[in-house]
Enzyme design. Structure first.
Site, PDB file in Angstrom:
ATOM      1  N   ARG A 117       0.677  -1.288   0.730  1.00 52.48           N
ATOM      2  CA  ARG A 117      -0.294  -0.239   0.085  1.00 52.48           C
ATOM      3  C   ARG A 117       0.352   1.629  -0.265  1.00 52.48           C
ATOM      4  O   ARG A 117       0.502   2.006  -0.927  1.00 52.48           O
ATOM      5  CB  ARG A 117      -0.924  -0.082   1.733  1.00 52.48           C
ATOM      6  CG  ARG A 117      -2.311   1.348   0.767  1.00 52.48           C
ATOM      7  CD  ARG A 117      -2.921   1.210   2.765  1.00 52.48           C
ATOM      8  NE  ARG A 117      -3.791  -0.296   2.812  1.00 52.48           N
ATOM      9  CZ  ARG A 117      -3.483  -0.408   3.547  1.00 52.48           C
ATOM     10  NH1 ARG A 117      -4.267   0.577   4.912  1.00 52.48           N
ATOM     11  NH2 ARG A 117      -4.696  -1.442   3.850  1.00 52.48           N
ATOM     12  N   HIS A 127      -7.588  -4.441  -7.978  1.00 54.89           N
ATOM     13  CA  HIS A 127      -7.676  -3.837  -6.543  1.00 54.89           C
ATOM     14  C   HIS A 127      -9.114  -3.829  -6.113  1.00 54.89           C
ATOM     15  O   HIS A 127      -9.246  -2.786  -5.918  1.00 54.89           O
ATOM     16  CB  HIS A 127      -6.663  -2.530  -6.806  1.00 54.89           C
ATOM     17  CG  HIS A 127      -5.996  -1.670  -5.779  1.00 54.89           C
ATOM     18  ND1 HIS A 127      -4.999  -2.260  -5.066  1.00 54.89           N
ATOM     19  CD2 HIS A 127      -6.443  -1.194  -4.906  1.00 54.89           C
ATOM     20  CE1 HIS A 127      -4.814  -1.854  -3.791  1.00 54.89           C
ATOM     21  NE2 HIS A 127      -5.871  -0.433  -3.985  1.00 54.89           N
ATOM     22  N   TYR A 183     -18.261  12.311 -13.736  1.00 53.75           N
ATOM     23  CA  TYR A 183     -17.844  13.450 -13.703  1.00 53.75           C
ATOM     24  C   TYR A 183     -16.870  14.317 -14.924  1.00 53.75           C
ATOM     25  O   TYR A 183     -16.920  14.546 -15.513  1.00 53.75           O
ATOM     26  CB  TYR A 183     -17.964  14.749 -13.052  1.00 53.75           C
ATOM     27  CG  TYR A 183     -19.507  14.519 -12.873  1.00 53.75           C
ATOM     28  CD1 TYR A 183     -21.143  14.489 -13.530  1.00 53.75           C
ATOM     29  CD2 TYR A 183     -19.539  14.834 -11.500  1.00 53.75           C
ATOM     30  CE1 TYR A 183     -22.120  15.018 -12.823  1.00 53.75           C
ATOM     31  CE2 TYR A 183     -20.168  14.722 -10.514  1.00 53.75           C
ATOM     32  CZ  TYR A 183     -21.845  14.631 -11.146  1.00 53.75           C
ATOM     33  OH  TYR A 183     -22.736  14.814 -10.253  1.00 53.75           O
TER      34      TYR A 183
END
Length: 828
Positions: free
Chosen positions: A43, A89, A132
């Site tokens: 990570r 993932h 968006y």
């Protein structure tokens, strides 16, 4: 009495619940270690080879697998996030989208890897939702994922063992050094600064060809970080420590310059901010500092940033404060100066390590050598396999009739394959390839193509074997590919490196006082002697020093070089502007721009227009400047109707910005003003060329409300066109300039004729008399349109400030003038 519930059936012995006693400390230790391991390796920390965290690597790989190349249309970010989450993932869409957003932000990465379309956020605001925005790979990302299909890196299973993903990307770009990294793991963190691609590649190429190169050799190519937002790095000692040990710190400064933000005030214009500092944060800190009295001298701070001009923060400085000193104050108290701590922690061979510059370059160079070696071996194997098939096909084409006969007489495909191998001495792949051969490949042209292909394959095989067989050839190829990457994706350096804070951060400015971080800064401008200047074209300014103003031939052609009025004062004092309406208007000297010293008379091209400093009524104009000091000489002024007056020194109201200095009659106006002593001469010139001068002592000082007394006796229809005071010490070198013309012509349209005469040739007479003639009119002339009296030499200019030559000195008093080539606007 309540009835007892029935006893349920007991489960079998193998289903009876068993409680296992465990040690809590042991369980917590094991669980914490597993969690820490996951955070560190999966990570938070980047791999030193490609500089990517697992989520970033999976985003780029999945986008490449989806075909989102720079020449393809954008797709919704939500689609990319969904593909990455579903296949590679499974840790939540928000984490994936946040990582993708950072890869697309040009202010976060020196070389963005994702091309974002839409609102991907700013330093002060977050991005729009993934539904968006749209995205595709940036051009640089293609260099990160190139050759993935040629076995250049190892692939590992995804989370559910159904798909394969690369363990590391080929990374033709030194991504970790170029884009930096930031992450917080368990018990460790990383924070790496971005660098310039061209500089890092140059150092890497040197290391490729010189594996024993020292850190000092590499620092010659990489002098320091290159931040995406530019700015300045102040002090390089911490950078050198980081290059040596992997840890260090440096200070970053905004790029600022001093400009005239208005005609009366200067401001600090910020065009580049420190790394990861947003403009809204800076504005907020400045306003907090002003409100808490920690910052002084700031009038306003506005953000004028737009897409056309980029970042632009304007900090307006109050009058009376030194902008350079205010800037140093801002550096100490706001994020305009920020610190960056380097902690180069990355994964090397699966282990977290702290790396210096040389170690980071060694890891990437070794990775590129491995990638190119594996790619060359893959290509060699593919070409050897193809060459084997081509050779078998050539054998079949040479004896195609027998091949066809063997196939036709065989019972099945397996028999045909066996017979082909035995008859023509072919391998099983060659025999299989011949069986799959299409009839159209049996032409003569196809044979020629195969022969050319064989020659090309043999040449490529020799090249690949040379690369794999010689380390120098391999390193040369890697170095050449690095150079190609730098030429394709490299950009000029944005961040300026400064060894120390000894110089001012303002471009072109000298070092500011108190530039050291803990020193006191003098914010206010010192109250030093200077001159206030009024030009003939209506510009106001002040000199930087009180050195005498000397006019020399090399300044004669300078624009705005005619000084209509000059007053000795100090930087923080106030002066007055005498207007044609008989008013005195107060002007703070700090409102006037300071002109740098020039060779000769200062040019007023950098002055401020009168309208920006003095509020005038319609038709009102400024005729002269005057000192408001209590010990200043008395102010003498004259009106168009011939009235002269001296105003009592020190008669200045302290609470008013403008006041009356003479009571004018209807239709009258002030034509000139000057400050004089009793020993000076007062001079009035009328429109019919009469010149009268008399001692200033003949005019007693009066109060502000008085209307003055008779100065010159005027003929009917005439008016005073000029008034001046000649100091007693300058009577010998004073001159009189008169310009004649037609009284019916429009002002500024006729050039007229001019005459320059010594002041001494004009005899003095008593006050309220008619004076003597100073100029003889030519045919078509009936009035003086302009006159001036003062110390020689006299200068003249046009309406645009352009210099206009005056005739030579004429020792005769009552003579005609010499025609001018252009209309005069002012004499000084």
């Amino acid at each position: 009495m309540a009835r007892r519930p029935a006893t349920p059936n007991l489960p079998p012995d193998d289903l009876v619940e068993r409680i296992v006693d465990i040690d809590v400390a042991t369980e917590m230790e094991g669980s914490f270690l597993e969690y820490a391991y996951s955070v560190i390796y999966a990570r938070a920390l980047p791999d030193a080879r490609d500089g990517l965290k697992p989520v970033q690597r999976r985003i780029l790989f999945q986008m490449s697998d989806m075909g989102l190349r720079p020449d393809r249309p954008y797709v919704k970010s939500a689609r990319v996030v969904g593909e990455v989450m579903g296949k590679l993932h499974p840790h939540g869409d928000s984490a994936i989208y946040d990582a993708m957003v950072r890869l697309a932000q040009p202010f976060s990465l020196r070389l963005p890897l994702v091309d974002g379309h839409g609102n991907f956020g700013s330093l002060d605001d977050g991005p729009a939702a993934p539904r968006y925005t749209e995205a595709r790979l940036a051009p640089a990302a293609m260099a990160m994922t190139t050759d993935l299909d040629e076995d250049v890196v190892d692939f590992v299973p995804n989370y559910d063992n159904k798909l394969q993903q690369p363990d590391v990307l080929p990374s033709a770009i030194p991504n970790l050094l170029v884009n930096g990294a930031a992450g917080i793991a368990v018990g460790m963190a990383t924070n790496m600064a971005p660098h310039n691609l061209v500089e890092v590649v140059a150092a890497a190429r040197h290391l490729v060809m010189h594996p024993d190169a020292t850190l000092e050799d590499l620092v010659r190519f990489v002098p320091g970080p290159d931040l995406p937002t530019g700015g300045k790095i102040v002090g390089l000692d911490g950078v050198r420590d980081a290059y040596r040990t992997g840890r260090g710190a440096f200070r970053t400064r905004a790029t600022a310059r001093i400009e005239n933000v208005t005609a009366r005030r200067k401001g600090i214009v910020i065009t580049e901010l420190p790394y990861m500092v947003g403009p809204e944060k800076v504005i907020e800190k400045i306003k907090e500092g002003v409100q808490s009295k920690k910052l002084s001298g700031i009038a306003d701070a506005v953000d004028l940033t737009d897409r056309a001009h980029g970042l632009r923060l304007v900090i307006e400085v109050k009058s009376g404060f030194d902008p350079d000193a205010v800037l140093e104050q801002l550096y100490r108290a706001t994020p305009l100066e920020d610190s960056f701590s380097i902690n180069n922690v990355a994964l090397v061979d699966g282990q977290p390590r702290t790396l210096g510059l040389r170690e980071l370059l060694v890891v990437w160079v070794d990775h590129r050598l491995s990638v190119v070696r594996r790619r060359s071996q893959f290509r060699l194997d593919k070409r050897l396999e193809r060459l084997h098939l081509v050779e078998g096909l050539l054998v079949a084409i040479l004896d195609i009739d027998e091949v066809i006969q063997v196939i036709r007489t065989s019972d099945d495909a397996e028999a045909a394959r066996s017979r082909l191998r035995s008859v023509f001495d072919l391998s099983e792949p060659q025999a299989e390839y011949i069986l799959e051969l299409r009839l159209r490949r049996l032409t003569k042209f196809s044979r020629l193509e195969l022969e050319r292909e064989k020659e090309q394959l043999e040449a490529e095989i020799d090249e690949l074997r040379a690369v794999l067989g010689d380390d120098v050839t391999l390193r040369t190829l890697v170095s050449d590919e690095m150079a190609q990457v730098a030429a394709t994706y490299g950009t000029p350096r944005r961040t300026i490196l400064l060894e120390s804070a000894g110089g001012s951060a303002v471009t072109g400015a000298p070092a500011a006082k108190g530039s050291s971080r803990g020193a006191a800064v003098t914010l206010e401008i010192a109250d030093t002697p200077c001159f206030a200047l009024l030009s003939g074209t209506g510009l106001l300014a002040r000199t930087a020093t009180d050195e005498p103003i000397e006019r020399t031939p090399d300044t004669r052609r300078a624009k705005h070089d005619v000084l209509a009025s000059v007053v000795a004062t100090t930087t923080r004092a106030e002066i007055g502007a005498v207007t044609s309406r008989g008013r005195m208007v107060r002007i703070p000297m700090l409102d006037l721009p300071a002109l740098p010293p020039a060779h000769g008379a200062p040019s007023l091209g950098g002055g401020v227009p009168l309208s920006e400093v003095v509020t005038l009524e319609p038709g009102e104009r400024v005729v002269a400047l005057a000192s408001l000091a209590a010990d200043a000489p008395t102010l003498a002024l004259a009106t168009a109707q011939g009235v002269v007056k001296r105003v009592t020194a020190g008669d200045v109201p302290g609470n008013r910005d403008a006041w009356e200095v003479v009571a004018l009659k209807d239709g009258d106006e002030v034509v000139g003003a000057t400050q004089v002593t009793d020993d000076d001469e007062l001079v009035l010139v009328s429109s019919d060329s009469s010149l009268l001068h008399f001692g200033a002592a003949q005019v007693r000082p009066q109060g502000r409300a008085a209307g003055g007394m008779a100065g010159i006796k005027l003929a009917a229809g005439q008016r005073v066109v000029a008034f001046a005071g000649v100091p007693a010490a300058r009577v010998g070198d004073a001159v009189v300039v008169t310009v004649s013309g037609s009284s019916t012509a429009l002002p500024g349209t006729q050039a007229g004729s001019a005459k320059v005469s010594p002041f001494e040739v004009f005899p003095g007479k008593g006050r309220a008399t008619g004076g003597v003639r100073s100029h003889r009119f030519l045919k078509g002339e009936d009035a003086l349109i302009l006159a001036w009296v003062g110390a020689a030499p006299a200068w003249a200019c046009g309406s645009a400030g352009q210099p206009i030559d005056l005739p030579e000195l004429d020792p005769r008093r009552d003579m005609s003038g010499t025609a001018l080539h252009a209309p005069l606007h002012a004499i000084g």
